[in-house]
Scaffold this active site. Structure first.
Site, mmCIF file in Angstrom:
data_model
loop_
_atom_site.group_PDB
_atom_site.id
_atom_site.type_symbol
_atom_site.label_atom_id
_atom_site.label_comp_id
_atom_site.label_asym_id
_atom_site.label_seq_id
_atom_site.Cartn_x
_atom_site.Cartn_y
_atom_site.Cartn_z
ATOM 1 N N ASN A 286 7.905 12.859 -0.328
ATOM 2 C CA ASN A 286 7.576 12.169 0.897
ATOM 3 C C ASN A 286 6.233 11.738 0.452
ATOM 4 O O ASN A 286 5.108 12.374 0.740
ATOM 5 C CB ASN A 286 7.746 13.232 2.295
ATOM 6 C CG ASN A 286 6.879 12.402 3.260
ATOM 7 O OD1 ASN A 286 6.869 11.168 3.283
ATOM 8 N ND2 ASN A 286 6.687 13.280 4.479
ATOM 9 N N TRP A 287 6.070 10.367 0.025
ATOM 10 C CA TRP A 287 4.687 9.820 -0.250
ATOM 11 C C TRP A 287 3.802 9.422 1.305
ATOM 12 O O TRP A 287 2.624 9.314 0.864
ATOM 13 C CB TRP A 287 5.056 8.522 -0.818
ATOM 14 C CG TRP A 287 5.297 8.593 -2.231
ATOM 15 C CD1 TRP A 287 6.045 9.681 -2.745
ATOM 16 C CD2 TRP A 287 5.757 7.459 -3.254
ATOM 17 N NE1 TRP A 287 6.299 9.439 -4.155
ATOM 18 C CE2 TRP A 287 6.013 8.134 -4.511
ATOM 19 C CE3 TRP A 287 5.225 6.044 -3.312
ATOM 20 C CZ2 TRP A 287 6.327 7.171 -5.643
ATOM 21 C CZ3 TRP A 287 5.499 5.231 -4.122
ATOM 22 C CH2 TRP A 287 6.093 5.868 -5.425
ATOM 23 N N LYS A 288 4.493 9.630 2.317
ATOM 24 C CA LYS A 288 3.506 9.515 3.371
ATOM 25 C C LYS A 288 2.991 8.256 3.294
ATOM 26 O O LYS A 288 3.294 7.328 2.542
ATOM 27 C CB LYS A 288 2.657 10.637 3.736
ATOM 28 C CG LYS A 288 3.257 11.740 3.649
ATOM 29 C CD LYS A 288 2.709 13.176 4.365
ATOM 30 C CE LYS A 288 3.310 14.258 4.057
ATOM 31 N NZ LYS A 288 2.857 15.317 4.719
ATOM 32 N N HIS B 245 9.942 13.523 11.274
ATOM 33 C CA HIS B 245 9.194 14.211 10.525
ATOM 34 C C HIS B 245 8.232 14.686 11.619
ATOM 35 O O HIS B 245 7.777 13.946 12.511
ATOM 36 C CB HIS B 245 8.321 13.465 9.410
ATOM 37 C CG HIS B 245 7.231 14.173 8.697
ATOM 38 N ND1 HIS B 245 6.247 14.502 8.801
ATOM 39 C CD2 HIS B 245 7.490 14.835 7.595
ATOM 40 C CE1 HIS B 245 5.675 15.506 8.286
ATOM 41 N NE2 HIS B 245 6.471 15.372 6.942
ATOM 42 N N GLU C 37 4.907 15.059 11.645
ATOM 43 C CA GLU C 37 3.796 13.974 11.941
ATOM 44 C C GLU C 37 4.217 12.940 12.914
ATOM 45 O O GLU C 37 3.496 12.165 13.627
ATOM 46 C CB GLU C 37 3.279 13.450 10.477
ATOM 47 C CG GLU C 37 2.475 14.599 9.829
ATOM 48 C CD GLU C 37 2.711 14.135 8.105
ATOM 49 O OE1 GLU C 37 2.830 13.384 7.866
ATOM 50 O OE2 GLU C 37 2.117 15.208 7.554
ATOM 51 N N GLU D 198 10.826 22.309 7.982
ATOM 52 C CA GLU D 198 9.447 22.114 7.625
ATOM 53 C C GLU D 198 8.630 22.759 9.002
ATOM 54 O O GLU D 198 8.083 22.120 9.944
ATOM 55 C CB GLU D 198 9.335 20.571 7.815
ATOM 56 C CG GLU D 198 9.994 19.824 6.625
ATOM 57 C CD GLU D 198 8.920 18.778 5.902
ATOM 58 O OE1 GLU D 198 8.868 18.706 4.713
ATOM 59 O OE2 GLU D 198 8.415 18.114 6.679
ATOM 60 N N GLY E 107 0.897 20.313 4.226
ATOM 61 C CA GLY E 107 -0.420 20.032 3.917
ATOM 62 C C GLY E 107 -1.397 20.944 3.918
ATOM 63 O O GLY E 107 -2.710 20.332 3.949
ATOM 64 N N SER F 140 3.984 22.512 1.508
ATOM 65 C CA SER F 140 3.180 22.843 0.601
ATOM 66 C C SER F 140 4.044 23.477 -0.472
ATOM 67 O O SER F 140 3.652 24.516 -1.162
ATOM 68 C CB SER F 140 2.164 23.879 1.032
ATOM 69 O OG SER F 140 1.340 23.351 2.024
ATOM 70 N N GLY G 212 5.523 16.850 0.036
ATOM 71 C CA GLY G 212 4.630 15.834 0.450
ATOM 72 C C GLY G 212 3.453 15.563 -0.777
ATOM 73 O O GLY G 212 3.862 15.040 -1.712
ATOM 74 N N GLY G 213 2.310 16.306 -0.554
ATOM 75 C CA GLY G 213 1.149 16.173 -1.507
ATOM 76 C C GLY G 213 1.579 16.370 -2.922
ATOM 77 O O GLY G 213 0.980 15.442 -3.773
HETATM 78 P P1 PGA Z 1 3.353 18.920 2.099
HETATM 79 O O1 PGA Z 1 4.097 17.841 3.063
HETATM 80 O O2 PGA Z 1 4.310 19.166 0.760
HETATM 81 O O3 PGA Z 1 2.067 18.066 1.576
HETATM 82 O O4 PGA Z 1 2.899 20.079 2.830
HETATM 83 C C1 PGA Z 1 5.397 18.163 3.236
HETATM 84 C C2 PGA Z 1 6.048 17.203 4.206
HETATM 85 O O5 PGA Z 1 5.273 16.527 5.159
HETATM 86 O O6 PGA Z 1 7.134 16.760 4.069
#
Ligand code: PGA
Length: 248
Positions: A9-11, A94, A96, A166, A172, A212, A233-234
């Site tokens: 997930n590149w966000k 998601h 967010e 999640e 994050g 994470s 994500g990251g």
């Molecule tokens: P993260 O994000 O790996 O940076 O914790 C995961 C996500 O939001 O899907």
């Protein structure tokens, strides 16, 4: 046997030119026959990344969609548009988006149904907050989010969706759920799918863990019986994503 899925997930990262360069640089390293690799990228990067990945097994996905096909919805992107572009996956709900952009249990359901209608695979996200976990409400929260998300879906649909557990406190933050915490939540999700749609459907549905995930913890998390891979994500926007994909 469910195939392991690793979805990045590149966000809101990578302008299109950078996205293309990253995809070109990484495609051979990420390509796999064993693991289904999906890159969920910003809308404006879909074309360049999709073109760059041509000839590999790596798929692209979007990070959101609207539940209407067309109309006066300024700034929105529909499932019909994604389908027409040949985008096979889309993240839905998601945290967010739930926290900051107005996604609710109801819109998550509408978007998931619409994605399936268009033949897109929705990656439906559920997860509790830190406060809810501390108050021992994790199970209740997951049950409720899932009950809404799966409303009006069928047993057959369970092979056409992906569920991502999640926990919000792990996203994050560098604070990963332990293998046991993640497994317990994913097992609960599978159990709920079984209660609703039967064992065959529950055996088919893919359940990912997200929050994470790194090259260091991917192997132990993805080896848990009810965890079929990760939503990352990251760690997906750096070259070492290769190590998450080839976690074994
Ligand atoms: P993260 O994000 O790996 O940076 O914790 C995961 C996500 O939001 O899907």
């Amino acid at each position: 046997m469910r195939k392991t899925i690793v979805a990045g997930n590149w966000k809101m990262n990578f302008v299109p030119s950078r996205a293309k360069a990253f995809a070109v640089e990484m495609k051979d390293k990420l390509d796999s026959n064993k693991v289904e690799v999906i890159l969920c990228v910003p809308y404006v990067d879909l074309r360049s990344v999709k073109d760059a990945l041509e000839g590999t097994n790596i798929k692209v996905g979007a990070q959101n969609m609207h539940y209407m096909d067309e109309g006066a919805y300024t700034g929105e992107i529909s499932g019909a548009m994604l389908r027409d572009m040949g985008v096979p996956y889309v993240i839905i709900g998601h945290s967010e988006r739930r926290e900051r952009f107005g996604d609710t249990d109801t819109t998550v359901n509408l978007k998931s149904l619409k994605a399936i209608e268009h033949g897109l695979v929705p990656i439906i996200c559920v997860g509790e907050s830190q406060k809810q976990r501390k108050q021992n409400r994790t199970q209740g929260v997951l049950r409720k989010q899932l009950a809404f998300a799966l409303d009006e879906l069928t047993a057959d649909d369970m092979s056409r969706i992906i569920i991502a557990y999640e926990p919000i406190w792990a996203i994050g933050t560098g604070e990963t759920a332990t293998d046991q915490q993640a497994e317990e939540a994913c097992a609960l999700i599978r159990q709920q799918v079984e209660q609703r749609f039967g064992k065959a459907a529950a055996d088919k549905v893919h359940i990912l863990y997200g929050g994470s995930v790194t090259p260091d913890n991917a192997k132990s998390l993805f080896s848990m019986p009810n965890i079929d891979g990760g939503l990352v994500g990251g760690a997906s926007v750096v070259p070492s994503f290769e190590k998450v994909v080839h976690f074994e």
